[in-house]
Scaffold this motif. Structure first.
Motif, PDB file in Angstrom:
ATOM      1  N   GLY A 297       0.820  -1.205   0.000  1.00  0.00           N
ATOM      2  CA  GLY A 297       0.000   0.000   0.000  1.00  0.00           C
ATOM      3  C   GLY A 297       0.854   1.255   0.000  1.00  0.00           C
ATOM      4  O   GLY A 297       0.559   2.213  -0.708  1.00  0.00           O
ATOM      5  N   ILE A 298       1.927   1.222   0.793  1.00  0.00           N
ATOM      6  CA  ILE A 298       2.816   2.389   0.824  1.00  0.00           C
ATOM      7  C   ILE A 298       3.467   2.605  -0.536  1.00  0.00           C
ATOM      8  O   ILE A 298       3.557   3.737  -1.034  1.00  0.00           O
ATOM      9  CB  ILE A 298       3.883   2.208   1.933  1.00  0.00           C
ATOM     10  N   ALA A 299       3.888   1.495  -1.159  1.00  0.00           N
ATOM     11  CA  ALA A 299       4.510   1.627  -2.480  1.00  0.00           C
ATOM     12  C   ALA A 299       3.523   2.222  -3.472  1.00  0.00           C
ATOM     13  O   ALA A 299       3.851   3.147  -4.235  1.00  0.00           O
ATOM     14  CB  ALA A 299       4.991   0.264  -2.958  1.00  0.00           C
ATOM     15  N   LEU A 300       2.282   1.709  -3.459  1.00  0.00           N
ATOM     16  CA  LEU A 300       1.245   2.236  -4.350  1.00  0.00           C
ATOM     17  C   LEU A 300       0.973   3.699  -4.029  1.00  0.00           C
ATOM     18  O   LEU A 300       0.819   4.539  -4.922  1.00  0.00           O
ATOM     19  CB  LEU A 300      -0.023   1.404  -4.158  1.00  0.00           C
TER      20      LEU A 300
ATOM     21  N   PHE B 246      15.795  -1.363 -12.641  1.00  0.00           N
ATOM     22  CA  PHE B 246      15.098  -1.858 -11.459  1.00  0.00           C
ATOM     23  C   PHE B 246      14.136  -2.997 -11.779  1.00  0.00           C
ATOM     24  O   PHE B 246      13.425  -3.461 -10.917  1.00  0.00           O
ATOM     25  CB  PHE B 246      14.279  -0.743 -10.807  1.00  0.00           C
ATOM     26  N   SER B 247      14.103  -3.393 -13.059  1.00  0.00           N
ATOM     27  CA  SER B 247      13.005  -4.264 -13.463  1.00  0.00           C
ATOM     28  C   SER B 247      13.000  -5.610 -12.759  1.00  0.00           C
ATOM     29  O   SER B 247      11.948  -6.137 -12.446  1.00  0.00           O
ATOM     30  CB  SER B 247      13.042  -4.504 -14.968  1.00  0.00           C
TER      31      SER B 247
ATOM     32  N   VAL C 205      10.407   3.818  -6.771  1.00  0.00           N
ATOM     33  CA  VAL C 205       9.354   4.836  -6.711  1.00  0.00           C
ATOM     34  C   VAL C 205       9.326   5.490  -5.335  1.00  0.00           C
ATOM     35  O   VAL C 205       9.245   6.718  -5.221  1.00  0.00           O
ATOM     36  CB  VAL C 205       7.977   4.208  -7.034  1.00  0.00           C
ATOM     37  N   ILE C 206       9.429   4.652  -4.292  1.00  0.00           N
ATOM     38  CA  ILE C 206       9.396   5.206  -2.933  1.00  0.00           C
ATOM     39  C   ILE C 206      10.554   6.178  -2.738  1.00  0.00           C
ATOM     40  O   ILE C 206      10.381   7.312  -2.268  1.00  0.00           O
ATOM     41  CB  ILE C 206       9.455   4.074  -1.888  1.00  0.00           C
ATOM     42  N   ALA C 207      11.746   5.746  -3.139  1.00  0.00           N
ATOM     43  CA  ALA C 207      12.922   6.601  -2.958  1.00  0.00           C
ATOM     44  C   ALA C 207      12.784   7.897  -3.731  1.00  0.00           C
ATOM     45  O   ALA C 207      13.036   8.993  -3.207  1.00  0.00           O
ATOM     46  CB  ALA C 207      14.175   5.847  -3.408  1.00  0.00           C
ATOM     47  N   ALA C 208      12.338   7.795  -4.980  1.00  0.00           N
ATOM     48  CA  ALA C 208      12.236   8.993  -5.814  1.00  0.00           C
ATOM     49  C   ALA C 208      11.194   9.945  -5.253  1.00  0.00           C
ATOM     50  O   ALA C 208      11.398  11.168  -5.248  1.00  0.00           O
ATOM     51  CB  ALA C 208      11.863   8.601  -7.240  1.00  0.00           C
TER      52      ALA C 208
ATOM     53  N   ILE D 128       5.818  -0.787 -13.612  1.00  0.00           N
ATOM     54  CA  ILE D 128       4.726  -1.257 -12.749  1.00  0.00           C
ATOM     55  C   ILE D 128       3.381  -1.218 -13.476  1.00  0.00           C
ATOM     56  O   ILE D 128       2.647  -2.196 -13.510  1.00  0.00           O
ATOM     57  CB  ILE D 128       4.643  -0.398 -11.467  1.00  0.00           C
ATOM     58  N   THR D 129       3.077  -0.065 -14.066  1.00  0.00           N
ATOM     59  CA  THR D 129       1.746   0.071 -14.669  1.00  0.00           C
ATOM     60  C   THR D 129       1.781  -0.048 -16.188  1.00  0.00           C
ATOM     61  O   THR D 129       0.749  -0.056 -16.822  1.00  0.00           O
ATOM     62  CB  THR D 129       1.141   1.441 -14.347  1.00  0.00           C
TER      63      THR D 129
END
Lengths: 383, 291
Positions: free
Chosen positions: B11-14, B125-126, B144-147, B210-211
């Motif tokens: 959830g946090i990643a999303l 990162f794939s 994504v979280i880091a960025a 991811i998407t």
């Protein structure tokens, strides 16, 4: 140019300010009545869509144009009207009853939506109405015992006064036009009544309206309810026209189309709603025309200009590829929205007024008459 | 319990994804009090630009990333010049409609140019996966979280510590007064659109594994980023991050614990509740009403 000499307040709010209006609208009425005998059934079918869009346009105009409450959720109200129709039909409820129930129920839901909307304004209201529409869309897809989910519902033809009114008959066309005319007359009457004046006052300045003794919350909820109820009526007609409804018909795009109706027509007049509806409905036939006729015409033109047959065929193929591309409708919609906001902010009806004024004042017309007042943005946070 | 933690982490990643898009909304809102409904579509276009540079022209990932960001910053300025500047200073809803139109237009045109298939970019990162105890976290989500954290920090400092950032806040408070103080309001707006388009591109490229990249990705994610921005308080940069994470966690919890269908609606129900109870959001400014 005709000058009206007004001697009392009644003159100011009269339905037909002078006899010229009677002639114009009388002629229009005759043309509408004669249309099924003259026009092809395809065009009549388009006119039915025009009338449905125009009804929603009038509804949206009452809320957005006259009360100043922007809504991007009217597809949801349309859906509620349409589903009420389809649901009640299953139990053999007669047309007039479920038609009015569709309006009433949607109106009640509109009022319920209106209450929370009281605390919101501007952009927050837009976002809230979008979320409302998305939630309704999801409910329609999930509440399978009533809506049959994504399978959708069939809508039977109208049974009225012992006869059936199929969706492509002249009778259905007269029904839709009749509803449109009644709705427009109702809207005109509403707008010249104290309620309508209160709506306009709220649009122009909430603080000023409040200090004049207008109950802002009450009138905002009223405006939501009336607008939703009219949209619900349109939803009933919409369901009958399509004969089949499913949740994916009532998306955000439809809400945006309705906003486009009043944006293109001109946001502050009932004429605009009708003109805008005609314009939006005509986008589809225009696209078909683009697909079918334009590539050939361009190829012929390039042959005339001296291109070889092979080259002309290549040109035809590439234009056909562009004209039948999937997203063309979206691109045209996007372009229209931007173009009207940037270059014709008063919409089609505004353009008509400009042309009329140009001839009335002939050598004296000046562009600046219609120039928009520029206001500088102050923070909405301090409102 | 492990399920709960795994749901929380994903959830946090999303949520960081939503936060990253919400950042773009917040930037433009902070500087001009305009909500850019085309933000998601700028992100989509950024993804397509990166695909063109990396996938078709075969540039190195980082060079392609950089080129896409620069190209989109220029595009953001162009869009501002053509669509927003002529109507700057007119009612908010007018500008909102113009950006909706812009979004429609970009979505369709991108669909025509790049087709309607899902596209993919190979990123560093794939493949990788990080394992912490029983938890599994893919590298692309970590990126994504880091960025998001990094961009939030940079933009927060930019708005609060630099002269340009102060000028942007000033022009949103009162455009005319800012103009009198010698702030070149038009240029400020152009710059903020460029920054916002650049942030959107960063989001688009990081989300690509991811998407995937397709022409509707902007609409789908953009609509989900609204609740995030509102929840955080529309004008607050840390708020966008917190709001995004909250929405992401709520969504993934609703998807796991509630019956089907709630997952998609939960963010909007939260949004409506927030608008009703605390319209200024978690980090919003509370300003007393003036008459």
């Amino acid at each position: 140019m005709k000058f009206l000499f007004k001697t009392d307040y009644e003159d100011d709010i009269r339905l037909f300010p002078h006899s010229g209006y009677l002639w114009t609208y009388g002629t229009l009425l005759v043309l509408i009545a004669a249309a099924p005998f003259v026009l092809s059934s395809y065009l009549i079918s388009q006119l039915v869509f025009v009338s449905i869009y125009a009804i929603v346009g009038v509804a949206l105009l009452i809320l957005t144009g006259f009360t100043g409450q922007a809504s991007l959720g009217h597809a949801a109200f349309l859906a509620i009207g349409a589903y009420t129709t389809a649901y009640l039909q299953q139990f053999g409820v007669p047309f007039p009853v479920y038609f009015l129930t569709a309006g009433l129920l949607t109106g009640i839901i509109g009022a319920i939506v209106g209450f929370p909307a009281l605390r919101l304004h501007g952009i927050y209201l837009v976002i809230a109405t979008i979320s409302f529409a998305l939630i309704v869309e999801e409910i329609l897809a999930r509440w399978e015992s009533v809506t049959h989910g994504n399978e959708g519902l069939r809508v039977k033809t109208i049974q009225m006064l012992g006869t059936t009114v199929p969706r492509d008959s002249a009778g259905f066309y007269y029904l839709c036009m009749g509803v449109l005319i009644v709705v427009i007359l109702g809207a005109i009457n509403l707008l010249r009544s104290p309620t309508g004046r209160a709506f306009v006052a709220i649009r122009d300045s909430e603080t000023a309206a409040k200090s004049m003794g207008i109950n802002v919350s009450l009138y905002k909820v009223k405006s939501f309810a009336i607008s939703a109820a009219i949209t619900g009526l349109a939803g009933c007609l919409f369901a009958h026209k399509l004969t089949f409804i499913s949740p994916e018909m009532f998306t955000l795009q439809l809400s945006i189309e309705f906003i486009m109706v009043i944006l293109i027509g001109g946001a502050f007049s009932l004429h605009g709603a009708v003109l805008g509806a005609i314009f939006i409905v005509m986008v589809d036939p225009f696209l078909t025309f683009l697909k079918d006729d334009i590539p050939g015409a361009i190829a012929n033109f390039s042959m005339l200009m001296g291109a070889g047959a092979e080259r002309a065929a290549a040109i035809e193929k590439s234009t056909a590829a562009v004209a039948s591309a999937n997203g063309l409708k979206g691109a045209i919609y996007g372009f229209l929205i931007m173009a009207f906001i940037l270059f014709e902010p008063l919409g089609l009806y505004g353009r008509w007024l400009k042309i009329k004024l140009f001839f009335q004042l002939f050598p004296l017309y000046k562009r600046a008459t219609f120039k928009r007042q520029k206001i500088y943005v102050k923070s909405e946070r301090n409102r | 319990m492990l399920d709960f933690v795994q749901q929380l982490v994903s959830g946090i990643a999303l949520g960081c994804v939503y936060g990253l898009i919400a950042l773009g909304f917040v930037l433009i809102y902070k500087a001009t009090e305009v909500v850019n409904f085309a933000q998601g579509d700028l992100m989509m276009l950024g993804g397509f630009f990166a695909f063109t540079f990396i996938g078709i022209l075969g540039l190195n990932y980082w060079i392609g990333f950089f080129a896409a960001v620069v190209a989109m910053a220029a595009f953001g300025m162009l869009a501002e010049r053509l669509v927003v500047r002529p109507i700057l200073g007119y009612p908010q809803f007018t500008i909102v409609m113009a950006t909706i139109g812009l979004g429609f237009f970009l979505r369709s045109v991108a669909g025509m140019i790049w087709g309607t298939d899902d596209l993919k970019i190979d990123t560093p990162f794939s493949q990788g996966v990080l394992r912490l105890g029983g938890l599994v976290l893919a590298h692309d989500k970590l990126s994504v979280i880091a960025a998001t954290l990094l961009l939030c920090l940079l933009l927060y400092l930019f708005f609060n510590k630099t002269t340009l950032g102060t000028a942007m806040r000033a022009s949103s408070e009162n455009m005319l007064a800012a103009y009198y103080m010698g702030i070149p309001v038009k240029r400020v707006v152009a710059i903020v659109w460029a920054i916002s388009a650049a942030v959107a591109t960063a989001a688009g490229v990081l989300l690509a594994p991811i998407t995937f990249i397709h022409s509707n990705v902007g609409l789908v994610l953009g609509l989900k980023a609204f609740p995030a921005a509102v929840l955080g308080g529309f004008g607050s940069i840390p708020g966008a991050l917190v709001g995004g994470v909250l929405i992401g966690v709520i969504e993934s919890m609703a998807g796991f614990y509630l019956p089907q269908g709630w997952k998609d609606v939960a963010p909007y129900i939260v949004l409506l509740a927030v608008l009703l109870l605390k319209p200024e959001g978690i980090f919003g400014l509370h300003v007393r009403k003036k008459v």
